[in-house]
Design a protein around this motif. Structure first.
Motif, PDB file in Angstrom:
ATOM      1  N   TRP A   1      -3.300  -0.879   4.561  1.00  0.00           N
ATOM      2  CA  TRP A   1      -4.172   0.019   3.790  1.00  0.00           C
ATOM      3  C   TRP A   1      -4.957   0.920   4.737  1.00  0.00           C
ATOM      4  O   TRP A   1      -5.569   0.441   5.689  1.00  0.00           O
ATOM      5  CB  TRP A   1      -5.141  -0.786   2.919  1.00  0.00           C
ATOM      6  N   CYS A   2      -4.927   2.210   4.482  1.00  0.00           N
ATOM      7  CA  CYS A   2      -5.708   3.126   5.322  1.00  0.00           C
ATOM      8  C   CYS A   2      -7.175   3.050   4.883  1.00  0.00           C
ATOM      9  O   CYS A   2      -7.480   2.761   3.731  1.00  0.00           O
ATOM     10  CB  CYS A   2      -5.161   4.544   5.253  1.00  0.00           C
ATOM     11  N   ASP A   3      -8.047   3.302   5.821  1.00  0.00           N
ATOM     12  CA  ASP A   3      -9.477   3.189   5.553  1.00  0.00           C
ATOM     13  C   ASP A   3      -9.925   4.074   4.392  1.00  0.00           C
ATOM     14  O   ASP A   3     -10.789   3.683   3.619  1.00  0.00           O
ATOM     15  CB  ASP A   3     -10.285   3.533   6.813  1.00  0.00           C
ATOM     16  N   ALA A   4      -9.318   5.246   4.264  1.00  0.00           N
ATOM     17  CA  ALA A   4      -9.721   6.190   3.216  1.00  0.00           C
ATOM     18  C   ALA A   4      -9.428   5.676   1.806  1.00  0.00           C
ATOM     19  O   ALA A   4     -10.023   6.151   0.844  1.00  0.00           O
ATOM     20  CB  ALA A   4      -9.025   7.535   3.432  1.00  0.00           C
ATOM     21  N   ASP A   5      -8.523   4.707   1.674  1.00  0.00           N
ATOM     22  CA  ASP A   5      -8.160   4.192   0.352  1.00  0.00           C
ATOM     23  C   ASP A   5      -8.623   2.759   0.093  1.00  0.00           C
ATOM     24  O   ASP A   5      -8.444   2.251  -1.012  1.00  0.00           O
ATOM     25  CB  ASP A   5      -6.640   4.256   0.149  1.00  0.00           C
ATOM     26  N   LYS A   6      -9.220   2.107   1.065  1.00  0.00           N
ATOM     27  CA  LYS A   6      -9.615   0.709   0.880  1.00  0.00           C
ATOM     28  C   LYS A   6     -10.615   0.519  -0.259  1.00  0.00           C
ATOM     29  O   LYS A   6     -10.674  -0.563  -0.845  1.00  0.00           O
ATOM     30  CB  LYS A   6     -10.175   0.131   2.180  1.00  0.00           C
ATOM     31  N   HIS A   7     -11.348   1.546  -0.593  1.00  0.00           N
ATOM     32  CA  HIS A   7     -12.316   1.408  -1.699  1.00  0.00           C
ATOM     33  C   HIS A   7     -11.624   1.277  -3.053  1.00  0.00           C
ATOM     34  O   HIS A   7     -12.251   0.890  -4.039  1.00  0.00           O
ATOM     35  CB  HIS A   7     -13.311   2.578  -1.702  1.00  0.00           C
TER      36      HIS A   7
ATOM     37  N   GLN B   1      -9.150  -6.861  -3.293  1.00  0.00           N
ATOM     38  CA  GLN B   1      -8.339  -7.821  -2.557  1.00  0.00           C
ATOM     39  C   GLN B   1      -8.679  -9.229  -3.012  1.00  0.00           C
ATOM     40  O   GLN B   1      -9.844  -9.625  -3.018  1.00  0.00           O
ATOM     41  CB  GLN B   1      -8.563  -7.702  -1.058  1.00  0.00           C
TER      42      GLN B   1
ATOM     43  N   TYR C   1       0.826  -1.203   0.000  1.00  0.00           N
ATOM     44  CA  TYR C   1       0.000   0.000   0.000  1.00  0.00           C
ATOM     45  C   TYR C   1       0.864   1.257   0.000  1.00  0.00           C
ATOM     46  O   TYR C   1       0.603   2.197  -0.761  1.00  0.00           O
ATOM     47  CB  TYR C   1      -0.946   0.018   1.200  1.00  0.00           C
TER      48      TYR C   1
ATOM     49  N   PRO D   1      -3.625  -7.010   2.037  1.00  0.00           N
ATOM     50  CA  PRO D   1      -4.300  -5.801   2.523  1.00  0.00           C
ATOM     51  C   PRO D   1      -3.528  -5.068   3.620  1.00  0.00           C
ATOM     52  O   PRO D   1      -4.023  -4.085   4.177  1.00  0.00           O
ATOM     53  CB  PRO D   1      -5.608  -6.358   3.076  1.00  0.00           C
TER      54      PRO D   1
END
Length: 166
Positions: free
Chosen positions: A132-138, A142, A107, A129
Protein backbone atom coordinates in the motif's frame (compact mmCIF):
# COMPACT_ATOMS: atom_id res chain seq x y z
CA UNK A 1 -18.86 4.99 -1.91
CA UNK A 2 -17.25 1.65 -2.72
CA UNK A 3 -16.08 -0.82 -0.10
CA UNK A 4 -13.51 -3.33 -1.35
CA UNK A 5 -14.03 -6.51 0.64
CA UNK A 6 -11.63 -9.34 1.32
CA UNK A 7 -13.02 -12.45 3.04
CA UNK A 8 -10.09 -14.38 4.55
CA UNK A 9 -8.73 -12.56 7.58
CA UNK A 10 -11.71 -10.18 7.53
CA UNK A 11 -14.97 -12.14 7.73
CA UNK A 12 -13.33 -15.22 9.30
CA UNK A 13 -9.75 -16.24 10.21
CA UNK A 14 -7.23 -16.47 7.40
CA UNK A 15 -7.24 -20.26 7.54
CA UNK A 16 -9.44 -21.21 4.60
CA UNK A 17 -8.52 -23.82 2.02
CA UNK A 18 -10.31 -25.22 -1.00
CA UNK A 19 -11.24 -28.86 -0.65
CA UNK A 20 -12.96 -30.41 -3.65
CA UNK A 21 -13.90 -26.95 -4.90
CA UNK A 22 -15.41 -25.80 -1.60
CA UNK A 23 -13.90 -23.39 0.94
CA UNK A 24 -13.22 -25.00 4.31
CA UNK A 25 -12.21 -23.13 7.47
CA UNK A 26 -9.38 -24.89 9.32
CA UNK A 27 -9.76 -22.87 12.49
CA UNK A 28 -12.35 -22.54 15.21
CA UNK A 29 -15.64 -21.08 14.05
CA UNK A 30 -17.34 -21.03 10.68
CA UNK A 31 -17.01 -19.32 7.33
CA UNK A 32 -18.04 -15.65 7.35
CA UNK A 33 -18.73 -15.76 11.08
CA UNK A 34 -17.84 -12.07 11.48
CA UNK A 35 -19.95 -10.82 8.58
CA UNK A 36 -22.62 -9.58 11.04
CA UNK A 37 -20.16 -6.85 12.07
CA UNK A 38 -20.08 -5.64 8.46
CA UNK A 39 -23.86 -5.84 8.12
CA UNK A 40 -24.22 -3.72 11.27
CA UNK A 41 -21.57 -1.20 10.17
CA UNK A 42 -23.27 -0.72 6.81
CA UNK A 43 -26.82 -0.53 8.20
CA UNK A 44 -26.66 3.26 8.42
CA UNK A 45 -24.77 3.62 5.12
CA UNK A 46 -27.19 2.57 2.37
CA UNK A 47 -25.10 4.38 -0.26
CA UNK A 48 -22.15 1.98 0.15
CA UNK A 49 -21.66 -0.64 -2.56
CA UNK A 50 -19.30 -3.61 -2.30
CA UNK A 51 -16.64 -4.79 -4.73
CA UNK A 52 -15.17 -8.18 -3.91
CA UNK A 53 -11.40 -7.98 -3.57
CA UNK A 54 -11.09 -11.56 -2.44
CA UNK A 55 -9.43 -14.45 -4.24
CA UNK A 56 -12.77 -16.25 -3.79
CA UNK A 57 -14.04 -14.35 -6.85
CA UNK A 58 -11.33 -16.01 -8.92
CA UNK A 59 -11.42 -19.45 -7.36
CA UNK A 60 -15.20 -19.83 -7.01
CA UNK A 61 -16.37 -17.31 -9.63
CA UNK A 62 -18.07 -14.04 -8.83
CA UNK A 63 -21.68 -15.16 -8.26
CA UNK A 64 -20.74 -18.08 -6.07
CA UNK A 65 -18.36 -15.94 -3.98
CA UNK A 66 -21.03 -13.23 -3.62
CA UNK A 67 -23.65 -15.78 -2.59
CA UNK A 68 -21.62 -16.85 0.45
CA UNK A 69 -22.33 -13.41 1.93
CA UNK A 70 -25.38 -12.85 4.13
CA UNK A 71 -28.56 -11.89 2.28
CA UNK A 72 -28.34 -8.32 3.59
CA UNK A 73 -25.01 -7.75 1.83
CA UNK A 74 -25.55 -9.52 -1.50
CA UNK A 75 -27.59 -6.74 -3.16
CA UNK A 76 -24.80 -4.27 -2.40
CA UNK A 77 -22.20 -6.28 -4.35
CA UNK A 78 -21.64 -4.67 -7.75
CA UNK A 79 -18.46 -6.34 -8.94
CA UNK A 80 -15.02 -7.72 -8.16
CA UNK A 81 -11.42 -6.80 -8.78
CA UNK A 82 -11.16 -10.13 -10.62
CA UNK A 83 -13.07 -10.72 -13.83
CA UNK A 84 -13.01 -13.97 -15.81
CA UNK A 85 -11.83 -12.01 -18.86
CA UNK A 86 -8.52 -11.54 -17.05
CA UNK A 87 -7.83 -15.25 -17.51
CA UNK A 88 -7.50 -15.00 -21.27
CA UNK A 89 -4.86 -13.59 -23.55
CA UNK A 90 -7.23 -11.28 -25.42
CA UNK A 91 -8.06 -13.94 -27.97
CA UNK A 92 -10.10 -15.95 -25.44
CA UNK A 93 -7.37 -18.53 -24.92
CA UNK A 94 -6.98 -19.47 -21.27
CA UNK A 95 -3.80 -18.39 -19.55
CA UNK A 96 -2.09 -20.13 -16.66
CA UNK A 97 -1.75 -18.62 -13.20
CA UNK A 98 0.65 -15.93 -14.35
CA UNK A 99 -1.88 -13.21 -15.15
CA UNK A 100 -1.35 -9.66 -13.98
CA UNK A 101 -3.94 -10.20 -11.24
CA UNK A 102 -2.14 -13.28 -9.89
CA UNK A 103 1.21 -11.54 -9.60
CA UNK A 104 0.00 -8.22 -8.19
CA UNK A 105 -0.64 -7.23 -4.59
CA UNK A 106 -4.17 -6.79 -3.29
CA UNK A 107 -3.50 -3.06 -3.19
CA UNK A 108 -2.49 -3.05 -6.88
CA UNK A 109 -5.67 -4.95 -7.77
CA UNK A 110 -7.80 -2.46 -5.86
CA UNK A 111 -5.91 0.56 -7.19
CA UNK A 112 -6.40 -0.64 -10.77
CA UNK A 113 -10.16 -0.87 -10.17
CA UNK A 114 -10.18 2.57 -8.50
CA UNK A 115 -8.33 4.14 -11.40
CA UNK A 116 -10.45 2.50 -14.10
CA UNK A 117 -13.70 3.45 -12.36
CA UNK A 118 -12.50 6.95 -11.48
CA UNK A 119 -13.37 6.50 -7.81
CA UNK A 120 -12.67 9.15 -5.23
CA UNK A 121 -14.61 7.69 -2.29
CA UNK A 122 -13.60 4.18 -1.39
CA UNK A 123 -12.56 1.98 1.51
CA UNK A 124 -10.75 -1.36 1.53
CA UNK A 125 -11.17 -3.87 4.35
CA UNK A 126 -8.29 -6.32 4.21
CA UNK A 127 -5.78 -8.10 6.42
CA UNK A 128 -2.91 -7.67 3.95
CA UNK A 129 -1.17 -4.26 4.00
CA UNK A 130 1.52 -5.35 1.51
CA UNK A 131 2.43 -2.73 -1.05
CA UNK A 132 0.00 0.00 0.00
CA UNK A 133 1.37 3.41 -0.92
CA UNK A 134 1.34 6.02 1.80
CA UNK A 135 -1.06 8.25 -0.14
CA UNK A 136 -3.77 5.56 -0.04
CA UNK A 137 -3.29 4.02 3.41
CA UNK A 138 -6.05 6.21 4.82
CA UNK A 139 -8.51 4.15 2.70
CA UNK A 140 -7.46 0.88 4.37
CA UNK A 141 -9.16 -0.79 7.31
CA UNK A 142 -6.48 -3.31 8.14
CA UNK A 143 -7.66 -6.30 10.13
CA UNK A 144 -5.69 -8.87 12.07
CA UNK A 145 -5.69 -12.04 9.98
CA UNK A 146 -6.94 -14.21 12.84
CA UNK A 147 -9.43 -11.74 14.37
CA UNK A 148 -10.80 -9.90 11.33
CA UNK A 149 -13.90 -7.84 12.04
CA UNK A 150 -14.26 -9.45 15.46
CA UNK A 151 -11.65 -6.88 16.52
CA UNK A 152 -13.44 -3.81 17.85
CA UNK A 153 -10.58 -1.53 16.72
CA UNK A 154 -11.10 -2.60 13.08
CA UNK A 155 -14.87 -2.10 13.35
CA UNK A 156 -14.30 1.33 14.90
CA UNK A 157 -11.92 2.31 12.09
CA UNK A 158 -14.50 1.20 9.52
CA UNK A 159 -17.20 3.23 11.28
CA UNK A 160 -14.95 6.31 11.28
CA UNK A 161 -14.23 6.00 7.55
CA UNK A 162 -17.90 5.50 6.73
CA UNK A 163 -18.85 8.53 8.83
CA UNK A 164 -16.17 10.75 7.29
CA UNK A 165 -17.44 9.85 3.81
CA UNK A 166 -20.95 11.14 4.48
Amino acid sequence: MILFLDYDGVLHPDAVYLERGRPVLRADGELLMWSRHLVDALASAPHVRIVLSTSWARELRFARARDYLPAELRPRVIGATWHSGMATDGEHRPLGRDTWWDTSTRYQQIRRYVDRAGLSQWIAVDDNPEGWCDADKHHLVQTDSMRGLSDSAAVQRLAELLESAR
